[in-house]
Design a protein around this motif. Structure first.
Motif, PDB file in Angstrom:
ATOM      1  N   GLN A   1       0.816  -1.219   0.000  1.00  0.00           N
ATOM      2  CA  GLN A   1       0.000   0.000   0.000  1.00  0.00           C
ATOM      3  C   GLN A   1       0.852   1.273   0.000  1.00  0.00           C
ATOM      4  N   MET A   2       2.159   1.117  -0.009  1.00  0.00           N
ATOM      5  CA  MET A   2       3.096   2.239   0.041  1.00  0.00           C
ATOM      6  C   MET A   2       2.897   3.168  -1.163  1.00  0.00           C
ATOM      7  N   LYS A   3       3.052   4.445  -0.919  1.00  0.00           N
ATOM      8  CA  LYS A   3       2.996   5.459  -1.974  1.00  0.00           C
ATOM      9  C   LYS A   3       4.417   5.947  -2.251  1.00  0.00           C
ATOM     10  N   ILE A   4       4.672   6.272  -3.513  1.00  0.00           N
ATOM     11  CA  ILE A   4       5.981   6.782  -3.927  1.00  0.00           C
ATOM     12  C   ILE A   4       5.770   8.167  -4.507  1.00  0.00           C
ATOM     13  N   THR A   5       6.557   9.130  -4.026  1.00  0.00           N
ATOM     14  CA  THR A   5       6.482  10.497  -4.520  1.00  0.00           C
ATOM     15  C   THR A   5       7.857  10.897  -5.045  1.00  0.00           C
ATOM     16  N   VAL A   6       7.895  11.353  -6.288  1.00  0.00           N
ATOM     17  CA  VAL A   6       9.144  11.776  -6.898  1.00  0.00           C
ATOM     18  C   VAL A   6       9.209  13.297  -6.868  1.00  0.00           C
ATOM     19  N   GLY A   7      10.243  13.814  -6.211  1.00  0.00           N
ATOM     20  CA  GLY A   7      10.477  15.251  -6.176  1.00  0.00           C
ATOM     21  C   GLY A   7      11.704  15.596  -6.990  1.00  0.00           C
ATOM     22  N   LYS A   8      12.136  16.838  -6.908  1.00  0.00           N
ATOM     23  CA  LYS A   8      13.325  17.261  -7.652  1.00  0.00           C
ATOM     24  C   LYS A   8      14.592  16.621  -7.116  1.00  0.00           C
ATOM     25  N   THR A   9      14.671  16.466  -5.788  1.00  0.00           N
ATOM     26  CA  THR A   9      15.921  15.997  -5.189  1.00  0.00           C
ATOM     27  C   THR A   9      15.833  14.638  -4.531  1.00  0.00           C
ATOM     28  N   GLN A  10      14.618  14.118  -4.336  1.00  0.00           N
ATOM     29  CA  GLN A  10      14.501  12.814  -3.683  1.00  0.00           C
ATOM     30  C   GLN A  10      13.218  12.109  -4.079  1.00  0.00           C
ATOM     31  N   ILE A  11      13.246  10.801  -3.893  1.00  0.00           N
ATOM     32  CA  ILE A  11      12.069   9.967  -4.066  1.00  0.00           C
ATOM     33  C   ILE A  11      11.680   9.510  -2.665  1.00  0.00           C
ATOM     34  N   SER A  12      10.438   9.759  -2.283  1.00  0.00           N
ATOM     35  CA  SER A  12       9.971   9.437  -0.936  1.00  0.00           C
ATOM     36  C   SER A  12       9.065   8.211  -0.962  1.00  0.00           C
ATOM     37  N   PHE A  13       9.214   7.404   0.076  1.00  0.00           N
ATOM     38  CA  PHE A  13       8.373   6.219   0.284  1.00  0.00           C
ATOM     39  C   PHE A  13       7.559   6.472   1.541  1.00  0.00           C
ATOM     40  N   ARG A  14       6.234   6.335   1.427  1.00  0.00           N
ATOM     41  CA  ARG A  14       5.381   6.628   2.570  1.00  0.00           C
ATOM     42  C   ARG A  14       4.293   5.589   2.719  1.00  0.00           C
ATOM     43  N   SER A  15       3.948   5.356   3.953  1.00  0.00           N
ATOM     44  CA  SER A  15       2.734   4.621   4.280  1.00  0.00           C
ATOM     45  C   SER A  15       1.827   5.677   4.889  1.00  0.00           C
ATOM     46  N   ARG A  16       1.829   5.791   6.201  1.00  0.00           N
ATOM     47  CA  ARG A  16       1.092   6.891   6.833  1.00  0.00           C
ATOM     48  C   ARG A  16       1.879   8.192   6.659  1.00  0.00           C
ATOM     49  N   TYR A  17       3.177   8.120   6.920  1.00  0.00           N
ATOM     50  CA  TYR A  17       4.104   9.228   6.742  1.00  0.00           C
ATOM     51  C   TYR A  17       5.318   8.704   5.986  1.00  0.00           C
ATOM     52  N   ILE A  18       6.175   9.600   5.556  1.00  0.00           N
ATOM     53  CA  ILE A  18       7.410   9.199   4.878  1.00  0.00           C
ATOM     54  C   ILE A  18       8.263   8.409   5.860  1.00  0.00           C
ATOM     55  N   PHE A  19       8.757   7.261   5.408  1.00  0.00           N
ATOM     56  CA  PHE A  19       9.638   6.462   6.254  1.00  0.00           C
ATOM     57  C   PHE A  19      11.007   6.250   5.629  1.00  0.00           C
ATOM     58  N   ALA A  20      11.131   6.488   4.328  1.00  0.00           N
ATOM     59  CA  ALA A  20      12.428   6.335   3.666  1.00  0.00           C
ATOM     60  C   ALA A  20      12.480   7.240   2.447  1.00  0.00           C
ATOM     61  N   MET A  21      13.698   7.613   2.064  1.00  0.00           N
ATOM     62  CA  MET A  21      13.914   8.438   0.893  1.00  0.00           C
ATOM     63  C   MET A  21      15.131   7.904   0.137  1.00  0.00           C
ATOM     64  N   ALA A  22      15.130   8.142  -1.160  1.00  0.00           N
ATOM     65  CA  ALA A  22      16.278   7.815  -1.997  1.00  0.00           C
ATOM     66  C   ALA A  22      16.644   9.078  -2.769  1.00  0.00           C
ATOM     67  N   SER A  23      17.930   9.373  -2.826  1.00  0.00           N
ATOM     68  CA  SER A  23      18.370  10.553  -3.554  1.00  0.00           C
ATOM     69  C   SER A  23      19.725  10.284  -4.191  1.00  0.00           C
ATOM     70  N   LEU A  24      20.086  11.169  -5.102  1.00  0.00           N
ATOM     71  CA  LEU A  24      21.389  11.109  -5.748  1.00  0.00           C
ATOM     72  C   LEU A  24      22.232  12.265  -5.228  1.00  0.00           C
ATOM     73  N   PRO A  25      23.548  12.087  -5.155  1.00  0.00           N
ATOM     74  CA  PRO A  25      24.379  13.185  -4.652  1.00  0.00           C
ATOM     75  C   PRO A  25      24.317  14.389  -5.593  1.00  0.00           C
ATOM     76  N   VAL A  26      24.213  15.563  -5.004  1.00  0.00           N
ATOM     77  CA  VAL A  26      24.194  16.799  -5.777  1.00  0.00           C
ATOM     78  C   VAL A  26      25.621  17.275  -6.019  1.00  0.00           C
ATOM     79  N   ARG A  27      26.465  17.057  -5.045  1.00  0.00           N
ATOM     80  CA  ARG A  27      27.878  17.428  -5.167  1.00  0.00           C
ATOM     81  C   ARG A  27      28.731  16.334  -4.548  1.00  0.00           C
ATOM     82  N   ARG A  28      29.982  16.405  -4.810  1.00  0.00           N
ATOM     83  CA  ARG A  28      30.947  15.417  -4.315  1.00  0.00           C
ATOM     84  C   ARG A  28      30.986  15.449  -2.792  1.00  0.00           C
ATOM     85  N   ILE A  29      30.969  14.266  -2.170  1.00  0.00           N
ATOM     86  CA  ILE A  29      31.084  14.142  -0.717  1.00  0.00           C
ATOM     87  C   ILE A  29      32.391  13.425  -0.431  1.00  0.00           C
TER      88      ILE A  29
END
Length: 124
Positions: free
Chosen positions: A32-60
């Protein structure tokens, strides 16, 4: 997978299979999880966001050039060598960031943390 998810990886296409592994593991556990794609991250939510996936914007410093950053929230700070950084933006709400470079790193340890994050998000 939605088109906006695919387009998110245009600048770092080698990380798409890593994301697909993460997405599939989460979707299997939380259908039942929802996925939301934003500019900087992809969010995974059930009731609330519980995890995010993102790509590095700059070198770490100390990180590879290409990786998927998997972030999740818990009520406490995790101490583990795989945790790149943990911050406490609110009292008793710790956001953890894990560098993932390959699909094999979407393993039982990371999935246990994401399960704990999912449970934590359901109690907010």
């Amino acid at each position: 997978m939605e088109l906006n998810e695919l387009l998110f990886f245009d600048r770092m296409p080698r990380m798409l299979p890593v994301y697909e592994t993460l997405r599939n593991e989460l979707a299997q556990r939380y259908p039942q999880m929802k996925i939301t794609v934003g500019k900087t991250q992809i969010s995974f939510r059930s009731r609330y966001i519980f995890a995010m996936a993102s790509l590095p914007v700059r070198r770490i410093r100390g990180c590879p050039d290409e990786f998927l950053l998997v972030s999740f929230g818990l009520s406490h700070r995790l101490e583990d060598e795989r945790i790149l950084r943990a911050v406490e933006p609110y009292p008793n709400r710790w956001t953890h960031h894990v560098v993932v470079t390959g699909s094999g790193e979407i393993d039982s340890r990371l999935m246990r943390w994401l399960e704990e994050a999912h449970q934590f998000s359901m109690t907010k």
